[in-house]
Design an enzyme around this catalytic site. Structure first.
Site, PDB file in Angstrom:
ATOM      1  N   ASP A   8       0.885  -1.167   0.000  1.00 50.14           N
ATOM      2  CA  ASP A   8       0.000   0.000   0.000  1.00 50.14           C
ATOM      3  C   ASP A   8       0.929   1.226   0.000  1.00 50.14           C
ATOM      4  O   ASP A   8       2.136   1.103  -0.236  1.00 50.14           O
ATOM      5  CB  ASP A   8      -0.973  -0.037   1.194  1.00 50.14           C
ATOM      6  CG  ASP A   8      -0.280   0.167   2.535  1.00 50.14           C
ATOM      7  OD1 ASP A   8       0.977   0.223   2.575  1.00 50.14           O
ATOM      8  OD2 ASP A   8      -0.975   0.283   3.553  1.00 50.14           O
ATOM      9  N   CYS A  66       3.647  -2.880   3.996  1.00 45.11           N
ATOM     10  CA  CYS A  66       2.794  -1.748   4.372  1.00 45.11           C
ATOM     11  C   CYS A  66       3.563  -0.969   5.445  1.00 45.11           C
ATOM     12  O   CYS A  66       4.765  -1.167   5.604  1.00 45.11           O
ATOM     13  CB  CYS A  66       1.408  -2.209   4.823  1.00 45.11           C
ATOM     14  SG  CYS A  66       1.350  -3.231   6.312  1.00 45.11           S
ATOM     15  N   GLY A  67       2.879  -0.111   6.171  1.00 41.96           N
ATOM     16  CA  GLY A  67       3.588   0.692   7.170  1.00 41.96           C
ATOM     17  C   GLY A  67       4.283  -0.167   8.203  1.00 41.96           C
ATOM     18  O   GLY A  67       5.440   0.061   8.561  1.00 41.96           O
ATOM     19  N   THR A  68       3.575  -1.176   8.690  1.00 46.15           N
ATOM     20  CA  THR A  68       4.127  -2.049   9.737  1.00 46.15           C
ATOM     21  C   THR A  68       4.327  -3.493   9.281  1.00 46.15           C
ATOM     22  O   THR A  68       5.055  -4.238   9.938  1.00 46.15           O
ATOM     23  CB  THR A  68       3.139  -2.112  10.921  1.00 46.15           C
ATOM     24  OG1 THR A  68       1.885  -2.603  10.413  1.00 46.15           O
ATOM     25  CG2 THR A  68       2.942  -0.740  11.562  1.00 46.15           C
ATOM     26  N   GLY A  71      -1.013  -5.165   9.041  1.00 45.64           N
ATOM     27  CA  GLY A  71      -2.285  -5.238   8.310  1.00 45.64           C
ATOM     28  C   GLY A  71      -2.192  -6.198   7.143  1.00 45.64           C
ATOM     29  O   GLY A  71      -3.113  -7.005   6.902  1.00 45.64           O
ATOM     30  N   HIS A  99      10.653 -23.387   9.811  1.00 43.36           N
ATOM     31  CA  HIS A  99       9.652 -23.977  10.706  1.00 43.36           C
ATOM     32  C   HIS A  99       8.234 -23.908  10.141  1.00 43.36           C
ATOM     33  O   HIS A  99       7.438 -24.806  10.387  1.00 43.36           O
ATOM     34  CB  HIS A  99       9.642 -23.237  12.055  1.00 43.36           C
ATOM     35  CG  HIS A  99      10.863 -23.492  12.877  1.00 43.36           C
ATOM     36  ND1 HIS A  99      10.976 -23.069  14.186  1.00 43.36           N
ATOM     37  CD2 HIS A  99      12.037 -24.111  12.580  1.00 43.36           C
ATOM     38  CE1 HIS A  99      12.164 -23.424  14.671  1.00 43.36           C
ATOM     39  NE2 HIS A  99      12.832 -24.059  13.702  1.00 43.36           N
ATOM     40  N   ARG A 110       8.809   0.964   7.112  1.00 39.73           N
ATOM     41  CA  ARG A 110       9.583   1.913   7.927  1.00 39.73           C
ATOM     42  C   ARG A 110      11.026   1.454   8.111  1.00 39.73           C
ATOM     43  O   ARG A 110      11.856   2.208   8.592  1.00 39.73           O
ATOM     44  CB  ARG A 110       8.921   2.076   9.299  1.00 39.73           C
ATOM     45  CG  ARG A 110       7.567   2.758   9.242  1.00 39.73           C
ATOM     46  CD  ARG A 110       7.049   3.091  10.634  1.00 39.73           C
ATOM     47  NE  ARG A 110       5.846   3.885  10.557  1.00 39.73           N
ATOM     48  CZ  ARG A 110       4.610   3.386  10.490  1.00 39.73           C
ATOM     49  NH1 ARG A 110       4.426   2.078  10.506  1.00 39.73           N
ATOM     50  NH2 ARG A 110       3.568   4.179  10.419  1.00 39.73           N
ATOM     51  N   HIS A 134       7.273 -30.149  12.313  1.00 42.60           N
ATOM     52  CA  HIS A 134       6.815 -28.931  11.630  1.00 42.60           C
ATOM     53  C   HIS A 134       5.759 -29.280  10.579  1.00 42.60           C
ATOM     54  O   HIS A 134       4.768 -28.565  10.432  1.00 42.60           O
ATOM     55  CB  HIS A 134       7.988 -28.183  10.993  1.00 42.60           C
ATOM     56  CG  HIS A 134       8.911 -27.585  12.010  1.00 42.60           C
ATOM     57  ND1 HIS A 134       8.460 -26.797  13.042  1.00 42.60           N
ATOM     58  CD2 HIS A 134      10.260 -27.666  12.161  1.00 42.60           C
ATOM     59  CE1 HIS A 134       9.480 -26.435  13.793  1.00 42.60           C
ATOM     60  NE2 HIS A 134      10.587 -26.949  13.284  1.00 42.60           N
ATOM     61  N   ARG A 137       2.427 -29.830  12.335  1.00 39.13           N
ATOM     62  CA  ARG A 137       1.740 -28.602  12.774  1.00 39.13           C
ATOM     63  C   ARG A 137       1.103 -27.874  11.595  1.00 39.13           C
ATOM     64  O   ARG A 137      -0.021 -27.371  11.690  1.00 39.13           O
ATOM     65  CB  ARG A 137       2.752 -27.705  13.510  1.00 39.13           C
ATOM     66  CG  ARG A 137       3.163 -28.342  14.830  1.00 39.13           C
ATOM     67  CD  ARG A 137       4.458 -27.817  15.387  1.00 39.13           C
ATOM     68  NE  ARG A 137       4.895 -28.659  16.505  1.00 39.13           N
ATOM     69  CZ  ARG A 137       6.129 -28.662  17.008  1.00 39.13           C
ATOM     70  NH1 ARG A 137       7.065 -27.878  16.498  1.00 39.13           N
ATOM     71  NH2 ARG A 137       6.428 -29.451  18.019  1.00 39.13           N
TER      72      ARG A 137
END
Ligand code: RB5
Length: 150
Positions: A8, A66-68, A71, A99, A110, A134, A137
């Site tokens: 984004d 994205c920013g972080t 999202g 894993h 960022r 693994h 799971r």
């Protein structure tokens, strides 16, 4: 290996830079947008589109920015068969493959470009460990998805 990438506005500039670096290293990169820096765009649109592509192209991998990264990872993990890891350091990039057999990573725009490139490089070059525990799971996640197809 096809490498799908999307962002984004929070990851747009890093995406543009990373595409150039990845292409210079010989990766086949497919840009899924955004195509312009538009602050009104929404990360779920890109995350869901990219997730569907990765499922249709099972040997491919996906990169979301994205920013972080948060999202994008929340949205992309709604697609059955997607294992999207939000990665913030080199160890996580490695363990997401070893894993979790992650097929997509979500990154924060960022972080510095060189750091992001290193996470991507690790993600693209590390194989799943294939350890029985693994696989077991991941099979439980797949079984849940198959029981809740929509
Ligand atoms: C967009 O403003 C921002 O919310 C997005 O890029 C991302 O950080 C969300 O998790």
């Amino acid at each position: 290996m096809n490498v799908y990438i999307a962002s984004d506005h929070g990851g747009y500039q890093k995406k543009q830079q990373l595409i150039i670096q990845l292409q210079q290293q010989g990766y086949h990169v497919i840009d899924m947008g955004a195509t312009t820096l538009l602050p009104t765009d929404d990360y779920p649109d890109y995350a869901l589109t990219l997730g569907k592509k990765v499922i249709q192209d099972p040997t491919s991998r996906g990169i979301l920015i994205c920013g972080t990264g948060i999202g994008m990872s929340i949205a992309c993990n709604k697609i059955n068969g997607i294992r999207c890891a939000k990665v913030g350091d080199e160890q996580e990039a490695s363990l997401a493959r070893l894993h979790n057999d992650a097929n997509v990573i979500a990154l924060s725009g960022r972080k510095p470009e060189e750091q992001l490139y290193r996470f991507i490089e690790i993600f693209l070059t590390t194989d799943f460990s294939m350890a029985e525990w693994h696989q077991r799971r991941i099979a439980k996640i797949r079984a849940y998805e198959e029981q809740h197809e929509y």
